[in-house]
Design a protein around this motif. Structure first.
Motif, PDB file in Angstrom:
ATOM      1  N   GLN A  24      14.290  15.270   5.732  1.00  0.00           N
ATOM      2  CA  GLN A  24      12.845  15.088   5.702  1.00  0.00           C
ATOM      3  C   GLN A  24      12.261  15.495   7.058  1.00  0.00           C
ATOM      4  OE1 GLN A  24      11.462  13.077   2.554  1.00  0.00           O
ATOM      5  NE2 GLN A  24      13.107  14.545   2.240  1.00  0.00           N
ATOM      6  N   LYS A  25      11.000  15.933   7.050  1.00  0.00           N
ATOM      7  CA  LYS A  25      10.419  16.353   8.326  1.00  0.00           C
ATOM      8  C   LYS A  25       9.438  15.335   8.899  1.00  0.00           C
ATOM      9  CE  LYS A  25       6.667  19.043   6.364  1.00  0.00           C
ATOM     10  NZ  LYS A  25       6.103  20.310   5.986  1.00  0.00           N
ATOM     11  N   ALA A  26       9.007  14.375   8.067  1.00  0.00           N
ATOM     12  CA  ALA A  26       8.053  13.374   8.572  1.00  0.00           C
ATOM     13  C   ALA A  26       8.137  12.089   7.754  1.00  0.00           C
ATOM     14  CB  ALA A  26       6.641  13.933   8.518  1.00  0.00           C
ATOM     15  N   ILE A  27       7.629  11.019   8.338  1.00  0.00           N
ATOM     16  CA  ILE A  27       7.482   9.738   7.634  1.00  0.00           C
ATOM     17  C   ILE A  27       6.005   9.388   7.694  1.00  0.00           C
ATOM     18  CG2 ILE A  27       8.068   7.278   7.645  1.00  0.00           C
ATOM     19  CD1 ILE A  27      10.723   8.019   8.979  1.00  0.00           C
ATOM     20  N   PHE A  28       5.444   8.961   6.563  1.00  0.00           N
ATOM     21  CA  PHE A  28       4.031   8.570   6.568  1.00  0.00           C
ATOM     22  C   PHE A  28       3.829   7.289   5.782  1.00  0.00           C
ATOM     23  CE2 PHE A  28       2.332   9.760   2.305  1.00  0.00           C
ATOM     24  CZ  PHE A  28       3.440  10.407   1.782  1.00  0.00           C
ATOM     25  N   LEU A  29       2.641   6.722   5.914  1.00  0.00           N
ATOM     26  CA  LEU A  29       2.341   5.451   5.241  1.00  0.00           C
ATOM     27  C   LEU A  29       0.833   5.224   5.218  1.00  0.00           C
ATOM     28  CD1 LEU A  29       1.517   3.513   7.820  1.00  0.00           C
ATOM     29  CD2 LEU A  29       3.984   3.432   8.089  1.00  0.00           C
ATOM     30  N   ASN A  30       0.414   4.278   4.384  1.00  0.00           N
ATOM     31  CA  ASN A  30      -0.974   3.819   4.376  1.00  0.00           C
ATOM     32  C   ASN A  30      -1.037   2.463   5.060  1.00  0.00           C
ATOM     33  OD1 ASN A  30      -1.092   5.850   2.203  1.00  0.00           O
ATOM     34  ND2 ASN A  30      -3.143   4.993   1.892  1.00  0.00           N
ATOM     35  N   VAL A  31      -2.077   2.258   5.854  1.00  0.00           N
ATOM     36  CA  VAL A  31      -2.274   0.946   6.485  1.00  0.00           C
ATOM     37  C   VAL A  31      -3.765   0.619   6.425  1.00  0.00           C
ATOM     38  CG1 VAL A  31      -2.363   1.991   8.817  1.00  0.00           C
ATOM     39  CG2 VAL A  31      -1.856  -0.448   8.571  1.00  0.00           C
ATOM     40  N   ASN A  32      -4.058  -0.628   6.128  1.00  0.00           N
ATOM     41  CA  ASN A  32      -5.456  -1.060   6.101  1.00  0.00           C
ATOM     42  C   ASN A  32      -6.101  -0.832   7.471  1.00  0.00           C
ATOM     43  OD1 ASN A  32      -7.660  -3.220   6.594  1.00  0.00           O
ATOM     44  ND2 ASN A  32      -7.390  -3.254   4.381  1.00  0.00           N
ATOM     45  N   TYR A  82      -8.103  -2.343   9.175  1.00  0.00           N
ATOM     46  CA  TYR A  82      -8.315  -3.511  10.048  1.00  0.00           C
ATOM     47  C   TYR A  82      -7.010  -4.250  10.331  1.00  0.00           C
ATOM     48  CZ  TYR A  82     -12.937  -2.238   8.583  1.00  0.00           C
ATOM     49  OH  TYR A  82     -14.080  -1.503   8.334  1.00  0.00           O
ATOM     50  N   ASN A  83      -5.886  -3.663   9.950  1.00  0.00           N
ATOM     51  CA  ASN A  83      -4.588  -4.333  10.126  1.00  0.00           C
ATOM     52  C   ASN A  83      -4.026  -4.065  11.527  1.00  0.00           C
ATOM     53  OD1 ASN A  83      -1.987  -5.303   9.963  1.00  0.00           O
ATOM     54  ND2 ASN A  83      -1.613  -4.503   7.897  1.00  0.00           N
ATOM     55  N   ASN A  84      -3.633  -5.158  12.217  1.00  0.00           N
ATOM     56  CA  ASN A  84      -3.032  -5.017  13.554  1.00  0.00           C
ATOM     57  C   ASN A  84      -1.753  -4.201  13.539  1.00  0.00           C
ATOM     58  OD1 ASN A  84      -4.851  -6.438  15.096  1.00  0.00           O
ATOM     59  ND2 ASN A  84      -3.947  -8.415  14.519  1.00  0.00           N
ATOM     60  N   ALA A  85      -1.167  -4.047  12.370  1.00  0.00           N
ATOM     61  CA  ALA A  85       0.073  -3.266  12.259  1.00  0.00           C
ATOM     62  C   ALA A  85      -0.139  -1.834  12.763  1.00  0.00           C
ATOM     63  CB  ALA A  85       0.568  -3.254  10.816  1.00  0.00           C
ATOM     64  N   ILE A  86      -1.403  -1.373  12.815  1.00  0.00           N
ATOM     65  CA  ILE A  86      -1.700  -0.032  13.352  1.00  0.00           C
ATOM     66  C   ILE A  86      -1.093   0.108  14.753  1.00  0.00           C
ATOM     67  CG2 ILE A  86      -3.589   1.419  14.251  1.00  0.00           C
ATOM     68  CD1 ILE A  86      -5.269   0.365  11.846  1.00  0.00           C
ATOM     69  N   HIS A  87      -1.155  -0.963  15.557  1.00  0.00           N
ATOM     70  CA  HIS A  87      -0.623  -0.894  16.928  1.00  0.00           C
ATOM     71  C   HIS A  87       0.893  -0.759  16.924  1.00  0.00           C
ATOM     72  CE1 HIS A  87      -4.640  -1.808  18.150  1.00  0.00           C
ATOM     73  NE2 HIS A  87      -4.623  -2.930  17.452  1.00  0.00           N
ATOM     74  N   PHE A  88       1.512  -1.433  15.951  1.00  0.00           N
ATOM     75  CA  PHE A  88       2.966  -1.319  15.774  1.00  0.00           C
ATOM     76  C   PHE A  88       3.330   0.131  15.447  1.00  0.00           C
ATOM     77  CE2 PHE A  88       6.064  -1.375  12.135  1.00  0.00           C
ATOM     78  CZ  PHE A  88       7.218  -1.622  12.847  1.00  0.00           C
ATOM     79  N   LYS A 110      -2.866   8.749  13.279  1.00  0.00           N
ATOM     80  CA  LYS A 110      -3.716   8.787  12.078  1.00  0.00           C
ATOM     81  C   LYS A 110      -3.899  10.220  11.641  1.00  0.00           C
ATOM     82  CE  LYS A 110      -6.389   4.972  13.824  1.00  0.00           C
ATOM     83  NZ  LYS A 110      -7.609   4.615  14.567  1.00  0.00           N
ATOM     84  N   VAL A 111      -3.701  10.479  10.344  1.00  0.00           N
ATOM     85  CA  VAL A 111      -3.946  11.833   9.861  1.00  0.00           C
ATOM     86  C   VAL A 111      -5.173  11.917   8.951  1.00  0.00           C
ATOM     87  CG1 VAL A 111      -1.626  12.760  10.186  1.00  0.00           C
ATOM     88  CG2 VAL A 111      -2.153  11.600   8.070  1.00  0.00           C
ATOM     89  N   LYS A 112      -5.518  10.817   8.299  1.00  0.00           N
ATOM     90  CA  LYS A 112      -6.761  10.816   7.506  1.00  0.00           C
ATOM     91  C   LYS A 112      -7.158   9.409   7.082  1.00  0.00           C
ATOM     92  CE  LYS A 112      -4.428  11.918   3.143  1.00  0.00           C
ATOM     93  NZ  LYS A 112      -4.339  12.721   1.958  1.00  0.00           N
ATOM     94  N   ASP A 113      -8.363   9.297   6.562  1.00  0.00           N
ATOM     95  CA  ASP A 113      -8.852   8.051   5.953  1.00  0.00           C
ATOM     96  C   ASP A 113      -8.611   8.153   4.454  1.00  0.00           C
ATOM     97  OD1 ASP A 113     -10.188   8.329   8.431  1.00  0.00           O
ATOM     98  OD2 ASP A 113     -11.704   6.909   7.750  1.00  0.00           O
ATOM     99  N   ASP A 125      -8.021   2.402   3.804  1.00  0.00           N
ATOM    100  CA  ASP A 125      -6.812   2.675   4.607  1.00  0.00           C
ATOM    101  C   ASP A 125      -6.954   3.860   5.560  1.00  0.00           C
ATOM    102  OD1 ASP A 125      -5.549   0.706   3.139  1.00  0.00           O
ATOM    103  OD2 ASP A 125      -4.325   2.072   1.940  1.00  0.00           O
ATOM    104  N   TYR A 126      -6.049   3.882   6.527  1.00  0.00           N
ATOM    105  CA  TYR A 126      -5.708   5.102   7.248  1.00  0.00           C
ATOM    106  C   TYR A 126      -4.358   5.561   6.718  1.00  0.00           C
ATOM    107  CZ  TYR A 126      -9.049   3.894  10.959  1.00  0.00           C
ATOM    108  OH  TYR A 126     -10.168   3.589  11.677  1.00  0.00           O
ATOM    109  N   VAL A 127      -4.151   6.865   6.688  1.00  0.00           N
ATOM    110  CA  VAL A 127      -2.810   7.398   6.497  1.00  0.00           C
ATOM    111  C   VAL A 127      -2.299   7.726   7.892  1.00  0.00           C
ATOM    112  CG1 VAL A 127      -1.381   9.213   5.466  1.00  0.00           C
ATOM    113  CG2 VAL A 127      -3.363   8.309   4.219  1.00  0.00           C
TER     114      VAL A 127
END
Ligand code: COA
Length: 166
Positions: free
Chosen positions: A117-125, A127-133, A141-144, A157-159
């Motif tokens: 695989q060349k990348a790992i991605f995910l959705n995160v809310n 307003y979720n502090n997990a963004i800092h993690f 961030k690649v998109k909303d 979400d952000y992707v």
């Protein structure tokens, strides 16, 4: 910490129980209780989770040295061409900040690299502090994305994505 692959309803029951402990703390200030209940009912029942396994989602539980289950992760190889998606990554509140989240990420990254695989991605809310993690792990961030989940609810979400060096 031990990582146990989950393929049966027994393991999924443990995941559902963990979700009921983790989600109210993680999302209590972001979502209404009604939306929280709706999402847990819709997405965290054995039938829905077994369907995900059938579709190729891979689930792992983490078990600590006292044999307590303390979190889970799920991912899907080639969710987009050559990209792995982390669908779920949840650690019990009392275990957060102890490095388990990073260990889950390393586990997924290892499987992703094995599978070219060349990348790992995910959705995160948004307003979720997990963004800092995720930022700490190298994600950007690649998109909303606003996803309609029915009953008048949306996921706002952000992707986020990270390239994997090979
Ligand atoms: C997000 C989550 C999976 C991270 O797992 P964790 O075990 O708490 O994180 P770790 O201890 O592995 O942290 C790894 C690094 O990220 C940093 N980090 C973790 N959470 C952070 C936060 N909320 N804000 C800032 N930094 C954070 C840590 O400081 C650590 O940095 P270091 O390696 O330099 O010490 C976990 O906190 C969690 O389950 N949260 C609630 C549920 C949730 O929001 N899940 C994500 C859904 S998209």
């Amino acid at each position: 910490m031990k990582f146990i692959s989950v393929t049966t309803a027994d393991g999924l029951k443990i995941i559902i129980n963990l979700t009921k402990k983790i989600w109210p703390v993680a999302y209590g200030k972001i979502l209404t209780m009604a939306q929280l209940d709706y999402m847990i009912d819709k997405f965290y029942n054995e039938t829905a989770l077994l369907e995900l396994i059938d579709k190729g989602h891979v689930f792992y539980l983490a078990q600590d040295d006292n044999n307590n289950y303390v979190g889970f992760v799920s991912y899907e190889l080639n969710s987009e061409p050559n990209k792995t998606k982390i669908h779920k990554i949840y650690v019990l509140p009392e275990t957060q900040g102890t490095g388990l989240g990073r260990q889950f990420f390393e586990l997924v990254k290892e499987k992703a690299i094995e599978n070219h695989q060349k990348a790992i991605f995910l959705n995160v809310n948004k307003y979720n502090n997990a963004i800092h993690f995720y930022t700490k792990l190298g994600f950007t961030k690649v998109k909303d994305e606003v996803i309609d989940i029915g009953n008048g609810y949306v996921m706002d979400d952000y992707v986020m994505e990270v390239d994997i060096l090979q």
